[in-house]
Structures are given as C-alpha cells and as structure tokens.
Write an enzyme that holds these catalytic residues in place. Structure first.
Site, short mmCIF file in Angstrom:
data_model
loop_
_atom_site.label_atom_id
_atom_site.label_comp_id
_atom_site.label_asym_id
_atom_site.label_seq_id
_atom_site.Cartn_x
_atom_site.Cartn_y
_atom_site.Cartn_z
N ARG A 1 81.35 -1.17 75.92
CA ARG A 1 79.96 -1.58 75.37
C ARG A 1 79.66 -2.98 76.26
O ARG A 1 80.32 -3.89 76.26
CB ARG A 1 79.88 -2.01 74.03
CG ARG A 1 78.55 -2.18 73.66
CD ARG A 1 78.47 -2.88 72.27
NE ARG A 1 78.80 -2.10 71.20
CZ ARG A 1 78.32 -1.92 69.96
NH1 ARG A 1 77.37 -2.86 69.76
NH2 ARG A 1 78.38 -1.11 69.06
N ASP B 1 92.83 1.09 66.45
CA ASP B 1 93.85 0.06 66.05
C ASP B 1 94.91 0.72 65.31
O ASP B 1 95.95 0.48 65.14
CB ASP B 1 93.08 -1.10 65.50
CG ASP B 1 92.73 -2.11 66.61
OD1 ASP B 1 92.78 -1.90 67.53
OD2 ASP B 1 91.87 -3.02 66.21
N THR C 1 73.74 -6.11 77.09
CA THR C 1 72.50 -5.15 76.89
C THR C 1 73.09 -4.25 75.62
O THR C 1 72.47 -3.42 75.11
CB THR C 1 72.51 -4.26 77.99
OG1 THR C 1 73.54 -3.33 78.00
CG2 THR C 1 72.16 -4.79 79.05
N ASP D 1 89.18 0.09 61.96
CA ASP D 1 89.12 0.44 63.55
C ASP D 1 90.02 1.34 63.72
O ASP D 1 91.24 1.64 63.68
CB ASP D 1 89.40 -0.62 64.24
CG ASP D 1 89.31 -0.49 65.71
OD1 ASP D 1 88.50 -1.18 66.27
OD2 ASP D 1 89.92 0.48 66.31
N1 URA Z 1 84.47 2.36 65.25
C1 URA Z 1 85.86 2.22 64.27
O1 URA Z 1 86.90 2.72 64.93
N2 URA Z 1 85.46 1.92 63.08
C2 URA Z 1 84.27 1.90 62.73
O2 URA Z 1 84.05 1.89 61.46
C3 URA Z 1 82.84 1.92 63.61
C4 URA Z 1 83.42 2.33 65.06
#
Ligand code: URA
Length: 209
Positions: free
Chosen positions: A104, A203, A108, A200
């Site tokens: 990302r 992770d 922007t 995440d």
């Molecule tokens: N990406 C993730 O890994 N978790 C989220 O909640 C949103 C995007």
C-alpha cells in the site's frame, strides 16, 4: 452482478471459531487455514463441468463422469494468501499457481504491484484469486485487475473473512467476479482491521508481529 457465496458449512464454522480465537497458536492456525482452504475449494468447484467416460469395473462396463478437463489456476495474494494455497491444491492438484505481491502506497493508500508471475496460458484457465481477508477491498481489486490484464476472462475470489465494505468495493470494481467467503463479518475498524475478524492473517500464519 457478482454473486456472494457465504460458505457456512458446519465444519467451516467450527474451524473458523478456532481460527478467530487469539489463543490459537501459529502451528494450529496454519493447519486450520489449510483445512478451511480445502473445504472451500470443494464448494467453489461445485459447478465444474463433467464428461462421460466408459469404465470397466470388476463387474461390468459402465458410464461414469470425469472432469471435462477445464484448466484451473490459483493466485494467492502475497503473503497471507499463501496460507490457503496448499489446502486448495490438495483438491485441485493440477491447478497452476500464479503469485502477486502488492503493497500500500503510504501517500495515496493505493495498492501497488511489486511482484507478479502467472501461468503462461492464463487466458485458458478459470482463475481463483485468494486472500484470507477481504478488508477495504483495495488488494483484491488490484490483484484481479492484474490477472485480467494478463488475459484471464473467468475469475473468482476466495477469502476466509470479508467486511461488508470490502465486498461492496469488489462488487463495484469487478461485477463479473463471484466472491466466496467463509464468514461475512460486521465492519472495518479505524485501522482497517475486520471486526470481529482474526487479527493480522499474515502475522498469525507466519508467527511475525
Ligand atoms: N488484513 C488482515 O490480515 N486482517 C484484517 O483484519 C484486515 C486486513
């Protein structure tokens, strides 16, 4: 318009409860994501076409059904999409695998492609783009645009958890793409995490922070 399929099979829901649980460790999380990927592949491939074949059983000759050879391809979005790759390949082992990496842009907030490698005959294949989380929809939209740009004409999107915001963005950008979801959650929070979600996904799959 895109069809949205929420795959609330009891086995998927059961496994999703452990995937969401913050107490679930990396090894178990990875195994569960693999298993749900496999169960979702079973549902997503429900409409593959079949052809008649003649088979000699030990008892008699009969007509049976086999897949009519439609070529398939999967494209996990790096890196969390890798968590679902093996589970899906267990059911469709002859699928070719492309990969796409996006980041990302901090200014922007657009998703920018930094890596892409796809099967050479992508235009002949039904392509499944995979990412466990459909949050804002930016990565999914960009990945599907990239796959179409290389010639794919039939694309589906598979994820574990989607936010309604992401589903709307994806439907708007790619109305021809059907979306397969294990769970449709409530919303995005101010950091664009899905609520209740699972945190995440990358992770949790790879044990990073
Ligand atoms: N990406 C993730 O890994 N978790 C989220 O909640 C949103 C995007």
């Amino acid at each position: 318009m895109s069809k949205v399929h929420v795959m609330d099979h009891p086995l998927i829901q059961h496994k999703m409860s452990y995937i969401r649980d913050e107490k679930t460790g990396t090894k178990e999380f990875r195994e569960l994501v693999d298993e749900v990927g496999m169960l979702m592949a079973y549902e997503v491939t429900r409409d593959l076409s079949l052809e008649d074949v003649e088979v000699d059983t030990p008892v008699t000759r009969t007509t049976a059904k086999r897949l009519s050879g439609k070529k398939l391809g999967i494209v996990p979005i790096l890196r969390a999409g890798l968590g679902m790759q093996e589970g899906i390949l267990k059911l469709i082992p002859s699928a070719r695998v492309g990969h796409i990496g996006l980041y990302r842009d901090p200014e922007t907030l657009e998703a920018i492609e930094y890596y892409a490698k796809f099967p050479g005959d992508i235009e002949e294949r039904d392509m499944f783009v995979i990412d466990p989380m459909l949050a804002t929809g930016a990565s999914a939209v960009e990945a599907i645009t990239a796959v179409k740009k290389r010639g794919a004409t039939k694309v589906r999107f598979i994820c574990l958890i989607a936010a309604p915001e992401g589903v709307e963005v994806l439907k708007e950008a790619h109305p021809d793409v059907d979306i397969y979801i294990a769970a449709l959650d409530e919303k995005l929070n101010e950091k664009s995490y899905i609520v209740p979600g699972l945190g995440d996904a990358g992770d949790r799959l790879f044990g990073t922070k």
